[in-house]
Enzyme design. Structure first.
Site, PDB file in Angstrom:
ATOM      1  N   ASP A  46      -7.825  10.855  -3.227  1.00 15.45           N
ATOM      2  CA  ASP A  46      -6.641  11.405  -2.565  1.00 15.45           C
ATOM      3  C   ASP A  46      -6.045  12.521  -3.417  1.00 15.45           C
ATOM      4  OD1 ASP A  46      -4.497  11.011  -0.405  1.00 15.45           O
ATOM      5  OD2 ASP A  46      -3.336  11.061  -2.266  1.00 15.45           O
ATOM      6  N   TYR A  51      -0.099  18.765  -5.579  1.00 15.18           N
ATOM      7  CA  TYR A  51      -0.307  18.141  -6.889  1.00 15.18           C
ATOM      8  C   TYR A  51      -0.865  19.101  -7.933  1.00 15.18           C
ATOM      9  CZ  TYR A  51      -0.226  13.843  -4.052  1.00 15.18           C
ATOM     10  OH  TYR A  51       0.092  12.858  -3.171  1.00 15.18           O
ATOM     11  N   LYS A  80      -3.679  17.487   1.542  1.00 15.92           N
ATOM     12  CA  LYS A  80      -2.457  17.529   2.373  1.00 15.92           C
ATOM     13  C   LYS A  80      -1.840  18.924   2.438  1.00 15.92           C
ATOM     14  CE  LYS A  80      -1.588  12.935   0.478  1.00 15.92           C
ATOM     15  NZ  LYS A  80      -1.886  13.005  -0.946  1.00 15.92           N
ATOM     16  N   HIS A 111       2.001  16.499   4.670  1.00 18.73           N
ATOM     17  CA  HIS A 111       2.473  15.723   3.514  1.00 18.73           C
ATOM     18  C   HIS A 111       3.846  15.074   3.761  1.00 18.73           C
ATOM     19  CE1 HIS A 111       1.809  15.643  -1.113  1.00 18.73           C
ATOM     20  NE2 HIS A 111       2.472  14.579  -0.740  1.00 18.73           N
TER      21      HIS A 111
HETATM   22  N1  NAP Z   1       1.835  11.140   0.420  1.00 22.61           N
HETATM   23  C1  NAP Z   1       2.789  11.108  -0.497  1.00 22.61           C
HETATM   24  O1  NAP Z   1       3.928  11.534  -0.271  1.00 22.61           O
HETATM   25  C2  NAP Z   1       2.470  10.542  -1.847  1.00 22.61           C
HETATM   26  C3  NAP Z   1       3.509  10.262  -2.752  1.00 22.61           C
HETATM   27  C4  NAP Z   1       3.175   9.702  -3.990  1.00 22.61           C
HETATM   28  C5  NAP Z   1       1.850   9.439  -4.296  1.00 22.61           C
HETATM   29  N2  NAP Z   1       0.841   9.736  -3.409  1.00 22.61           N
HETATM   30  C6  NAP Z   1      -0.580   9.444  -3.709  1.00 22.61           C
HETATM   31  O2  NAP Z   1      -0.692   8.077  -4.084  1.00 22.61           O
HETATM   32  C7  NAP Z   1      -1.276   7.973  -5.371  1.00 22.61           C
HETATM   33  C8  NAP Z   1      -0.751   6.778  -6.119  1.00 22.61           C
HETATM   34  O3  NAP Z   1       0.655   6.785  -6.190  1.00 22.61           O
HETATM   35  P1  NAP Z   1       1.486   6.823  -7.565  1.00 22.61           P
HETATM   36  O4  NAP Z   1       0.710   7.535  -8.600  1.00 22.61           O
HETATM   37  O5  NAP Z   1       2.833   7.309  -7.193  1.00 22.61           O
HETATM   38  O6  NAP Z   1       1.670   5.290  -7.928  1.00 22.61           O
HETATM   39  P2  NAP Z   1       0.751   4.027  -8.320  1.00 22.61           P
HETATM   40  O7  NAP Z   1      -0.679   4.285  -8.057  1.00 22.61           O
HETATM   41  O8  NAP Z   1       1.410   2.854  -7.702  1.00 22.61           O
HETATM   42  O9  NAP Z   1       1.016   3.905  -9.876  1.00 22.61           O
HETATM   43  C9  NAP Z   1       0.479   4.780 -10.828  1.00 22.61           C
HETATM   44  C10 NAP Z   1       0.953   4.290 -12.197  1.00 22.61           C
HETATM   45  O10 NAP Z   1       0.431   2.980 -12.422  1.00 22.61           O
HETATM   46  C11 NAP Z   1      -0.302   2.923 -13.658  1.00 22.61           C
HETATM   47  N3  NAP Z   1      -1.416   1.992 -13.396  1.00 22.61           N
HETATM   48  C12 NAP Z   1      -2.507   2.194 -12.619  1.00 22.61           C
HETATM   49  N4  NAP Z   1      -3.286   1.102 -12.600  1.00 22.61           N
HETATM   50  C13 NAP Z   1      -2.662   0.166 -13.379  1.00 22.61           C
HETATM   51  C14 NAP Z   1      -2.982  -1.158 -13.727  1.00 22.61           C
HETATM   52  N5  NAP Z   1      -4.081  -1.755 -13.287  1.00 22.61           N
HETATM   53  N6  NAP Z   1      -2.117  -1.812 -14.559  1.00 22.61           N
HETATM   54  C15 NAP Z   1      -0.984  -1.214 -15.024  1.00 22.61           C
HETATM   55  N7  NAP Z   1      -0.625   0.054 -14.705  1.00 22.61           N
HETATM   56  C16 NAP Z   1      -1.463   0.736 -13.891  1.00 22.61           C
HETATM   57  C17 NAP Z   1      -0.731   4.347 -13.904  1.00 22.61           C
HETATM   58  O11 NAP Z   1      -0.891   4.617 -15.264  1.00 22.61           O
HETATM   59  P3  NAP Z   1      -2.331   4.984 -15.949  1.00 22.61           P
HETATM   60  O12 NAP Z   1      -2.816   6.265 -15.327  1.00 22.61           O
HETATM   61  O13 NAP Z   1      -1.958   5.126 -17.383  1.00 22.61           O
HETATM   62  O14 NAP Z   1      -3.239   3.824 -15.666  1.00 22.61           O
HETATM   63  C18 NAP Z   1       0.461   5.143 -13.341  1.00 22.61           C
HETATM   64  O15 NAP Z   1       1.513   5.194 -14.306  1.00 22.61           O
HETATM   65  C19 NAP Z   1      -0.946   9.325  -6.033  1.00 22.61           C
HETATM   66  O16 NAP Z   1      -1.779   9.606  -7.137  1.00 22.61           O
HETATM   67  C20 NAP Z   1      -1.151  10.251  -4.878  1.00 22.61           C
HETATM   68  O17 NAP Z   1      -2.536  10.496  -4.697  1.00 22.61           O
HETATM   69  C21 NAP Z   1       1.155  10.264  -2.194  1.00 22.61           C
END
Ligand code: NAP
Length: 313
Positions: A46, A51, A80, A111
């Site tokens: 994704d 980004y 997006k 988005h």
């Molecule tokens: N459409 C939208 O509006 C929108 C908005 C936000 C995000 N997104 C997409 O969704 C993806 C994920 O969302 P997000 O990055 O906001 O949140 P997330 O995936 O819930 O959390 C990411 C965080 O969790 C940590 N992490 C990952 N796996 C872990 C584990 N097994 N144990 C402990 N910590 C862990 C990561 O650190 P490390 O890297 O250090 O592991 C990072 O700090 C984004 O990368 C993006 O592609 C879309």
């Protein structure tokens, strides 16, 4: 649901995808993480023009294709349309494809239901908001599909009400809606509605985005989820992701750490019990990223966050 979800286009989306929401300056880190994820077995990635990770993702995939590790048709790539690109989706996707070094993406999403002027800065100021024109934006998305630049088109951060409006006039219905979703923001109404309308729900911040400026540790630190994890000998993240899969949702956890990328993919050969689900269904609900910056009483199409989410907050 198995390891893939079938979209209303007939194409298949792997239920766990790697989130790559990171700025372009993390190029090497993103590229390496995608390489690790491919080795671990991820086939879904994704990204978004916003980004800055499209280039690194594209470079890593291109190298993997050249090595023969994986074929283009075996990988599902989502990108997006950003808020300042609504005027010309075909031009925007063409730029994204160039960064990704791909001829098509598998899914192209609006988005946010929001239009900003070129040259805006975040958080948007009063003069940055433009009137919404989702109908013409969607027609541009349909054009992207018809041109073969994407295999499917969809939405992100759309409420039931906004989807319903769009379904009234669209020629091609959305294949997916990507929203914040995790055990502390379960979105039951939206999941039920999307299932009925054959729209696949995808979870962003599926772990609650711990350690990030926009996220919180409430999901990963939740004692009920931790206890369930301990009982199964799994990590909290694994329980949270398995919960999403059981709910029919595709999850997009972001990690650039080899151990955690691997851990987040080990969610297929074990199950949560009905009792676990019952306990998790009772968790207190609160959306983490609420969008306060996106509303104002003058120029935003939304005066309040209740309007932004049509009361679904
Ligand atoms: N459409 C939208 O509006 C929108 C908005 C936000 C995000 N997104 C997409 O969704 C993806 C994920 O969302 P997000 O990055 O906001 O949140 P997330 O995936 O819930 O959390 C990411 C965080 O969790 C940590 N992490 C990952 N796996 C872990 C584990 N097994 N144990 C402990 N910590 C862990 C990561 O650190 P490390 O890297 O250090 O592991 C990072 O700090 C984004 O990368 C993006 O592609 C879309």
């Amino acid at each position: 649901m198995g390891y893939v979800a079938e979209l209303n286009t007939g194409n298949k989306m792997p239920v766990i995808g790697l989130g790559t929401g990171a700025p372009a300056y993390q190029y090497e880190e993103i590229k390496a993480a995608v390489g690790v994820a491919l080795q671990v077995g991820y086939r879904h990635f994704d990204t978004a023009s916003y980004y800055g990770s499209e280039g690194a993702l594209g470079a890593s995939l291109t190298e993997a294709f050249q090595r023969g590790d994986v074929k283009r048709e075996e990988v599902f790539v989502t990108t997006k349309l950003w808020d300042d690109e609504h005027d010309d989706p075909p031009a925007a996707i063409t730029k994204s494809l160039k960064h990704l070094q791909l001829e098509y993406v598998d899914l192209y999403l609006i988005h946010w239901p929001l239009r900003l002027r070129k040259g805006y800065t975040l958080p948007p100021k009063e003069e940055d908001f433009l009137p919404l024109a989702i109908k013409s934006t969607w027609q541009g998305m349909e054009k992207c599909f018809e041109l073969g630049l994407t295999k499917a088109i969809g939405l992100s951060n759309f409420s039931c009400k906004k989807i319903e409006d769009l379904l009234n006039y669209c020629k091609i219905p959305p294949a997916a809606n990507q929203v914040e979703l995790h055990p502390m923001w379960q979105q039951k109404k939206l999941r039920d509605y999307c299932r009925k309308m054959k729209i696949q729900v995808c979870a962003w911040s599926p772990l609650g985005a711990p350690k990030t400026p926009w996220g919180s540790n409430v999901v990963m630190d939740n004692p009920v989820i931790k206890e369930i994890a301990q009982k199964h000998g799994k990590s909290t993240a694994q329980v949270v992701l398995r919960w999403g899969i059981d709910k029919g949702v595709c999850a997009l956890p972001k990690s650039f750490n080899k151990g955690r990328i691997t851990e987040n993919f080990q969610v297929f050969d074990w199950c949560l019990t009905a009792e676990d689900h019952e306990k998790m269904s009772k968790l207190e609900q609160r959306k983490i990223l609420r969008g306060e910056d996106l509303v104002n009483s003058t120029t935003s199409p939304y005066r309040t966050i209740e309007e932004l989410w049509d009361g679904e907050i």
